[in-house]
Write an enzyme that holds these catalytic residues in place. Structure first.
Site, mmCIF file in Angstrom:
data_model
loop_
_atom_site.group_PDB
_atom_site.id
_atom_site.type_symbol
_atom_site.label_atom_id
_atom_site.label_comp_id
_atom_site.label_asym_id
_atom_site.label_seq_id
_atom_site.Cartn_x
_atom_site.Cartn_y
_atom_site.Cartn_z
ATOM 1 N N THR A 1 -5.220 -6.122 1.119
ATOM 2 C CA THR A 1 -3.824 -6.656 1.381
ATOM 3 C C THR A 1 -3.556 -7.956 0.289
ATOM 4 O OG1 THR A 1 -4.429 -8.209 3.150
ATOM 5 C CG2 THR A 1 -3.725 -5.790 3.736
ATOM 6 N N ASN B 1 6.134 -9.310 2.619
ATOM 7 C CA ASN B 1 5.255 -8.167 3.019
ATOM 8 C C ASN B 1 3.876 -8.072 1.944
ATOM 9 O OD1 ASN B 1 6.012 -7.284 5.529
ATOM 10 N ND2 ASN B 1 7.519 -5.900 4.667
ATOM 11 N N HIS B 2 2.895 -7.681 2.285
ATOM 12 C CA HIS B 2 1.809 -7.488 1.511
ATOM 13 C C HIS B 2 1.577 -6.160 1.578
ATOM 14 C CE1 HIS B 2 -0.321 -11.698 1.347
ATOM 15 N NE2 HIS B 2 1.043 -11.752 1.577
ATOM 16 N N ARG B 3 0.987 -5.327 0.588
ATOM 17 C CA ARG B 3 0.753 -4.133 0.819
ATOM 18 C C ARG B 3 -0.267 -3.929 1.926
ATOM 19 N NH1 ARG B 3 -1.007 -0.204 -3.878
ATOM 20 N NH2 ARG B 3 -1.576 1.280 -2.261
ATOM 21 N N ARG B 4 -0.293 -2.943 2.824
ATOM 22 C CA ARG B 4 -1.373 -2.602 4.034
ATOM 23 C C ARG B 4 -1.712 -1.085 4.018
ATOM 24 N NH1 ARG B 4 3.969 -4.033 5.626
ATOM 25 N NH2 ARG B 4 5.114 -2.603 7.146
#
Length: 221
Positions: free
Chosen positions: A99, A91-94
Site C-alpha cells: 500500500t 486513500n492508498h492502493r489496497r
C-alpha cells in the site's frame, strides 16, 4: 434579535454581546473549490474557528484544491466538535502487494503512477444531518437526509434517510421515522422553504405531526 443570515461567520450571539467564535456557518467561511455546503449548516468546536483554511483542513484534512473528488454537505446540518471527513484523496492502493505511496516522495507527477490509487468517489451528506462529536466519515460515504450519526461513529457506505447510526463501522441503531414517513419528509424538503416560513413553523418542524407540517408547506406558484 433577527435570525442570522447564512453568510454570517459566527451566528451565535452571546449574552451580554459578542459572538461565539467556536460556532461557524460553513457557507460563510469556506471557499474551498472541492467543497459545496448548504445554507445554515454549522460546525462547532471548543476553541475558536476563525481561519477559513484551518476550518477546511480540520473538517476534511485530506481534501486538497487539486483533489478529483468533492465533499457535498446539505442545508441545516449540525457538525459537532472533532468530526473528521476523510475523503478519497486519503486513500492508498489496497489491491496490490503493498500500500506504500512511493509517488508522493520523489517530487514527480503522481498521475498514472502504479503506487497511486485511481480517483475515488465524492462524499455526500444530506440535509438536516447531525454528526456527533468525534464522528468520522470515510471516503465515498453517502449520508441521507435527517440522519443522526452517534458520537465516535465511523461511517462507511450509505446511511438511509432518517436513521440513527453508530459504532465502527456504523450500523443502524434505529429508524427515526418509518420509511414512508421519511419519504414524505424528503418530498416536503422543509430545508428549501424560505427562512421566515421555516421560523414561523419551527414548532411543527421540530414536532411529530407530519400531517400538520405538510399542511403548512408554502404554496407553490
Amino acid at each position: 434579535m433577527p435570525f442570522p443570515q447564512p453568510d454570517e461567520m459566527h451566528p451565535v450571539q452571546l449574552v451580554g454581546g459578542g459572538r461565539h467564535k467556536g460556532t461557524v456557518f460553513l457557507k460563510a467561511v469556506l471557499n474551498h473549490p472541492r467543497i459545496a455546503v448548504g445554507d445554515y449548516t454549522y460546525m462547532s468546536a471548543h476553541d475558536d474557528l476563525c481561519d477559513p483554511d484551518q476550518i477546511a483542513a480540520r473538517l476534511a484534512p485530506y481534501l486538497f484544491a487539486f483533489s478529483p473528488e468533492r465533499l457535498v454537505i446539505g442545508k441545516f446540518c449540525q457538525i459537532a466538535d472533532g468530526v473528521r471527513i476523510i475523503t478519497a484523496s486519503a486513500n492508498h492502493r489496497r489491491d496490490g502487494l503493498s500500500t506504500f505511496p512511493f509517488a508522493i516522495f520523489d517530487g514527480g507527477a503522481a498521475d498514472g503512477r502504479p503506487s497511486m490509487p485511481a480517483p475515488g468517489p465524492d462524499t455526500i451528506i444530506g440535509n438536516d444531518v447531525w454528526l456527533g462529536a468525534g464522528a468520522t466519515v470515510m471516503p465515498g460515504a453517502r449520508i441521507g437526509d435527517g440522519v443522526i450519526v452517534a458520537a465516535g461513529a465511523v461511517v462507511t457506505g450509505s446511511a438511509a434517510p432518517y436513521t440513527v447510526i453508530g459504532g465502527n463501522p456504523a450500523q443502524v441503531i434505529r429508524r427515526r421515522l418509518p420509511a414512508t414517513a421519511a419519504a414524505r419528509m424528503q418530498a416536503l424538503a422543509w430545508w428549501d422553504w424560505p427562512i421566515d416560513h421555516i421560523l414561523e413553523h419551527e414548532a411543527l418542524i421540530c414536532g411529530t405531526d407530519l400531517d400538520a407540517l405538510e399542511a403548512a408547506a408554502p404554496r407553490r406558484a
